[in-house]
Write an enzyme that holds these catalytic residues in place. Structure first.
Site, PDB file in Angstrom:
ATOM      1  CE  LYS A  36      -0.505   0.012   5.147  1.00 44.35           C
ATOM      2  NZ  LYS A  36      -1.505   0.203   6.180  1.00 44.35           N
ATOM      3  CE1 TYR A 272       8.764  32.585   1.685  1.00 47.36           C
ATOM      4  CE2 TYR A 272       9.084  30.261   1.519  1.00 47.36           C
ATOM      5  CZ  TYR A 272       8.624  31.428   0.994  1.00 47.36           C
ATOM      6  OH  TYR A 272       8.102  31.366  -0.231  1.00 47.36           O
TER       7      TYR A 272
END
Ligand SMILES: Cc1ncc(COP(=O)(O)O)c(C=O)c1O
Length: 379
Positions: A36, A272
């Site tokens: 998965k 940032y």
């Protein structure tokens, strides 16, 4: 088109890990790797083929779209869907000949109704709740549920399963032992009522590796098929208590390239939030990867490898960009390769290392790498 970052998947590493599992189980035990989440980030279809060629018998996925993709690529082995299939999609799951997990009457009724129009017997695995308290039917409701399913001619109860809550992140296995006792009790109660279910399974990687008594007729390992230990605790328990010959090889290398180099003067901020201020004239490399790609924004103290040397991350991880310091790597130039996860010379950055920087687990590190980033098989 040139790739900004890419993941190289080592075929031989994947093969080795499957062989390791094959070696610890009997020839009759079904090996059903869990693929998965894009095969834990390794590429669903590519990984599926390698696992099957290396000794896997079945494959397990979470959702119907994954099963569909396997079938579309010609993969015909039994595919077991571990997660929920919406009622409206049951017909498609049956068409694709998937094996389904079941724990509720609505799903059984829909399978029964749909299977009437099909020549197939739909194989289901009943999931019993033993102490994880997520998916599964309570043990006291199990007998009635199985008896109910048995009334449907086109449904075959092939498996009985459960899933451990606390087997990897601890050296105290008392909860796992409790779950195993509950699982065995549920199974014995069914047998006592004449309901024999041929495939019992509960083992994820940790259980399969360190508790032989959890292997039953099938194992469903995920993380360790990709060469990663489920946790340090599992690795240490195995090394100290079991001292066997089980060796894992990580298969995942995440690479990118330098897109710009600049020198930032001492006393300037980088990125940032102005979280990092240079303490000296700093040679900086700009990398075209960020949190959109799956590199965790929470990482600040980590590094990447440039020319086999550590290049520390400077400033915040941006959406599509990371800045790293290469003052001590003067030979680095634009378009040189950079390792985000993997080995380069004597240095290596493991998924576990990145997980520690990001305060998470190796599972999340590789599964988070955006599916859009190419996975390239290498020998
Ligand atoms: C139901 C089930 N089985 C097996 C696995 C594989 O577990 P692991 O990756 O720890 O081996 C998972 C993973 O979460 C799962 O949900």
């Amino acid at each position: 088109m040139e790739k900004l970052s890419w993941v190289e998947i080592s075929k031989s590493a994947l093969q080795n890990n499957i062989i390791q599992f094959r070696n610890i189980i009997t020839a009759h035990t079904i090996l059903c790797p869990c693929i998965k989440a894009n095969a834990y980030g390794h590429g669903l279809v590519e990984t599926a083929g390698i696992f099957l060629n290396s000794g896997a018998d079945w494959l397990s996925v979470n959702a119907l779209y994954e099963a569909k993709s396997l079938r579309q690529h010609g993969i015909n082995c039994p595919v077991y869907i571990l997660g929920y299939v919406p009622l409206k999609d049951i017909a498609e799951a049956i068409d694709l000949d998937c094996t389904l997990v079941v724990y509720d009457y609505d799903t059984i009724n829909m399978i029964g109704e749909t299977a009437k129009h099909s020549s197939r017997t739909v194989r289901v695995h009943v999931k019993v709740e033993t102490g994880t308290n997520r998916q599964g039917i309570e043990p006291d409701k199990l007998l009635n549920f199985v008896q109910y399913i048995k009334k449907f001619k086109n449904i075959g109860v092939e498996g009985l399963s459960t899933h451990f809550a606390n087997i990897e992140g601890t050296t105290d296995h008392s909860h796992a032992e409790l779950q195993l006792r509950r699982f065995n009790k549920a199974s014995a109660e069914l047998e006592a009522s004449g309901l024999h279910i041929p495939l019992k399974h509960c083992a994820n990687s940790a259980a399969a590796i360190i508790f032989p008594e959890t292997r039953f007729q099938m194992i469903r390992p995920g993380i360790s098929c990709y060469g990663m230990w489920p946790s340090n605790e599992t690795r240490e328990y195995y090394t100290e208590k079991i001292q066997g010959n089980f060796h894992l090889t990580p298969a995942f290398t995440w690479k990118t390239k330098i897109t710009q180099i600049k020198t930032v003067p001492k006393g300037e901020y980088i990125g940032y939030g102005c979280t990092y201020k240079t303490t000296h004239n700093t040679r900086l490399a700009v990398l075209p990867v960020g949190y959109y790609d799956g590199y965790d924004r929470g990482i600040s103290g980590g590094h990447v490898l440039v020319h086999g040397e550590k290049a520390p991350i400077r400033g915040r991880i941006c959406m599509n960009i990371i800045m790293v310091e290469i003052t001590d790597i003067p030979e680095a130039k634009t378009e040189d390769e950079v390792i985000l996860i993997g080995k380069d010379g004597n240095e290596a950055i493991s998924a576990e290392q990145v997980a520690e920087w990001a305060d998470t687990i190796n599972y999340e590190v590789t599964t988070r790498v955006n599916d859009r980033i190419p996975r390239i098989l290498v020998e």
